[in-house]
Scaffold this motif. Structure first.
Motif, PDB file in Angstrom:
ATOM      1  N   GLU A 177       0.829  -1.206   0.000  1.00  0.00           N
ATOM      2  CA  GLU A 177       0.000   0.000   0.000  1.00  0.00           C
ATOM      3  C   GLU A 177       0.862   1.254   0.000  1.00  0.00           C
ATOM      4  O   GLU A 177       0.578   2.209  -0.737  1.00  0.00           O
ATOM      5  CB  GLU A 177      -0.929   0.011   1.217  1.00  0.00           C
ATOM      6  N   GLU A 178       1.921   1.251   0.812  1.00  0.00           N
ATOM      7  CA  GLU A 178       2.824   2.403   0.850  1.00  0.00           C
ATOM      8  C   GLU A 178       3.500   2.614  -0.501  1.00  0.00           C
ATOM      9  O   GLU A 178       3.603   3.744  -0.985  1.00  0.00           O
ATOM     10  CB  GLU A 178       3.880   2.224   1.940  1.00  0.00           C
ATOM     11  N   ILE A 179       3.949   1.528  -1.102  1.00  0.00           N
ATOM     12  CA  ILE A 179       4.598   1.619  -2.410  1.00  0.00           C
ATOM     13  C   ILE A 179       3.605   2.153  -3.443  1.00  0.00           C
ATOM     14  O   ILE A 179       3.954   3.017  -4.258  1.00  0.00           O
ATOM     15  CB  ILE A 179       5.166   0.239  -2.835  1.00  0.00           C
ATOM     16  N   MET A 180       2.368   1.671  -3.396  1.00  0.00           N
ATOM     17  CA  MET A 180       1.362   2.150  -4.341  1.00  0.00           C
ATOM     18  C   MET A 180       1.067   3.632  -4.118  1.00  0.00           C
ATOM     19  O   MET A 180       0.923   4.392  -5.086  1.00  0.00           O
ATOM     20  CB  MET A 180       0.070   1.333  -4.200  1.00  0.00           C
ATOM     21  N   LYS A 181       1.010   4.061  -2.844  1.00  0.00           N
ATOM     22  CA  LYS A 181       0.781   5.479  -2.571  1.00  0.00           C
ATOM     23  C   LYS A 181       1.938   6.320  -3.088  1.00  0.00           C
ATOM     24  O   LYS A 181       1.732   7.375  -3.694  1.00  0.00           O
ATOM     25  CB  LYS A 181       0.614   5.709  -1.062  1.00  0.00           C
ATOM     26  N   ILE A 182       3.159   5.851  -2.857  1.00  0.00           N
ATOM     27  CA  ILE A 182       4.338   6.582  -3.332  1.00  0.00           C
ATOM     28  C   ILE A 182       4.329   6.662  -4.857  1.00  0.00           C
ATOM     29  O   ILE A 182       4.588   7.724  -5.434  1.00  0.00           O
ATOM     30  CB  ILE A 182       5.632   5.923  -2.812  1.00  0.00           C
ATOM     31  N   LYS A 183       4.018   5.545  -5.517  1.00  0.00           N
ATOM     32  CA  LYS A 183       3.958   5.548  -6.976  1.00  0.00           C
ATOM     33  C   LYS A 183       2.874   6.491  -7.476  1.00  0.00           C
ATOM     34  O   LYS A 183       3.059   7.208  -8.465  1.00  0.00           O
ATOM     35  CB  LYS A 183       3.704   4.139  -7.511  1.00  0.00           C
ATOM     36  N   GLU A 184       1.728   6.495  -6.782  1.00  0.00           N
ATOM     37  CA  GLU A 184       0.642   7.378  -7.177  1.00  0.00           C
ATOM     38  C   GLU A 184       1.043   8.841  -7.017  1.00  0.00           C
ATOM     39  O   GLU A 184       0.785   9.665  -7.900  1.00  0.00           O
ATOM     40  CB  GLU A 184      -0.596   7.076  -6.323  1.00  0.00           C
ATOM     41  N   ILE A 185       1.702   9.145  -5.897  1.00  0.00           N
ATOM     42  CA  ILE A 185       2.170  10.514  -5.675  1.00  0.00           C
ATOM     43  C   ILE A 185       3.177  10.910  -6.748  1.00  0.00           C
ATOM     44  O   ILE A 185       3.107  12.010  -7.308  1.00  0.00           O
ATOM     45  CB  ILE A 185       2.769  10.657  -4.259  1.00  0.00           C
ATOM     46  N   LYS A 186       4.124  10.004  -7.046  1.00  0.00           N
ATOM     47  CA  LYS A 186       5.112  10.289  -8.091  1.00  0.00           C
ATOM     48  C   LYS A 186       4.428  10.505  -9.437  1.00  0.00           C
ATOM     49  O   LYS A 186       4.820  11.379 -10.212  1.00  0.00           O
ATOM     50  CB  LYS A 186       6.129   9.156  -8.195  1.00  0.00           C
TER      51      LYS A 186
ATOM     52  N   ALA B 181       4.545  13.773 -11.607  1.00  0.00           N
ATOM     53  CA  ALA B 181       5.027  13.740 -12.985  1.00  0.00           C
ATOM     54  C   ALA B 181       4.010  14.381 -13.925  1.00  0.00           C
ATOM     55  O   ALA B 181       4.378  15.144 -14.834  1.00  0.00           O
ATOM     56  CB  ALA B 181       5.315  12.298 -13.411  1.00  0.00           C
ATOM     57  N   VAL B 182       2.740  14.100 -13.709  1.00  0.00           N
ATOM     58  CA  VAL B 182       1.697  14.705 -14.543  1.00  0.00           C
ATOM     59  C   VAL B 182       1.692  16.218 -14.351  1.00  0.00           C
ATOM     60  O   VAL B 182       1.596  16.982 -15.318  1.00  0.00           O
ATOM     61  CB  VAL B 182       0.318  14.095 -14.213  1.00  0.00           C
ATOM     62  N   ALA B 183       1.822  16.650 -13.088  1.00  0.00           N
ATOM     63  CA  ALA B 183       1.846  18.089 -12.813  1.00  0.00           C
ATOM     64  C   ALA B 183       3.054  18.748 -13.467  1.00  0.00           C
ATOM     65  O   ALA B 183       2.937  19.837 -14.054  1.00  0.00           O
ATOM     66  CB  ALA B 183       1.852  18.336 -11.303  1.00  0.00           C
ATOM     67  N   VAL B 184       4.203  18.087 -13.383  1.00  0.00           N
ATOM     68  CA  VAL B 184       5.416  18.633 -14.008  1.00  0.00           C
ATOM     69  C   VAL B 184       5.245  18.697 -15.521  1.00  0.00           C
ATOM     70  O   VAL B 184       5.623  19.688 -16.157  1.00  0.00           O
ATOM     71  CB  VAL B 184       6.657  17.804 -13.616  1.00  0.00           C
TER      72      VAL B 184
END
Length: 159
Positions: A69-78, A82-85
């Protein structure tokens, strides 16, 4: 006629055999009970060990689930970052290309209309717009503007 020893001997023999047989049977039952208790103890020990192992496996599965779950949250945040950038880069490139196209025309028309009184003002304006185009932060642009030094005919940025 009646002899006690002869008459009693078969009865005593049968009774002795019955008593021995009963004691053997009780002895066998005790051994069976002991074997059952040992088997039950072994079963309970195995069951206790299995329960402990299952608890450890459940804890490990929960840890793995939390890590996933933490990895998925981190990937989602990244991914969101990335989309925002990408959006910011696209907006910046659009603004940059748009300003590159109209900046010379605007500066010429403003100069022709008399808005630029001196070369220094024109240089300052050109440098300001170039900084605005090539930097991300307007505050940083204004701070850099304070440090600008001019040369006579050409605009230069010296910090």
């Amino acid at each position: 006629m009646f002899t006690f020893d002869e008459e009693v001997e078969p009865i005593v023999g049968v009774m002795g055999d019955k008593i021995i047989e009963q004691s053997l049977r009780e002895n066998e039952e005790e051994e069976e009970l002991m074997a059952l208790h040992e088997a039950q103890n072994a079963y309970e020990e195995r069951r206790r060990l299995d329960i402990l192992r299952m608890k450890r496996l459940e804890e490990r599965n929960q840890e793995i689930w939390k890590l996933n779950e933490e990895i998925m949250k981190i990937k989602e945040i990244k991914q969101h970052k990335a989309v925002a950038v990408e959006k910011k880069i696209g907006a910046r490139m659009f603004a940059k290309s748009y300003l590159k196209l109209i900046l010379p025309q605007v500066l010429e028309s403003l100069g022709a209309e008399g808005y630029f009184e001196t070369i220094d003002v024109a240089c300052t304006t050109i440098i300001f717009y170039k900084l605005l185009i090539f930097t991300n932060c307007a505050c940083a642009t204004l701070l850099r503007m304070r440090r600008i030094k001019f040369q006579k005919c050409r605009c230069a940025l010296k910090t």
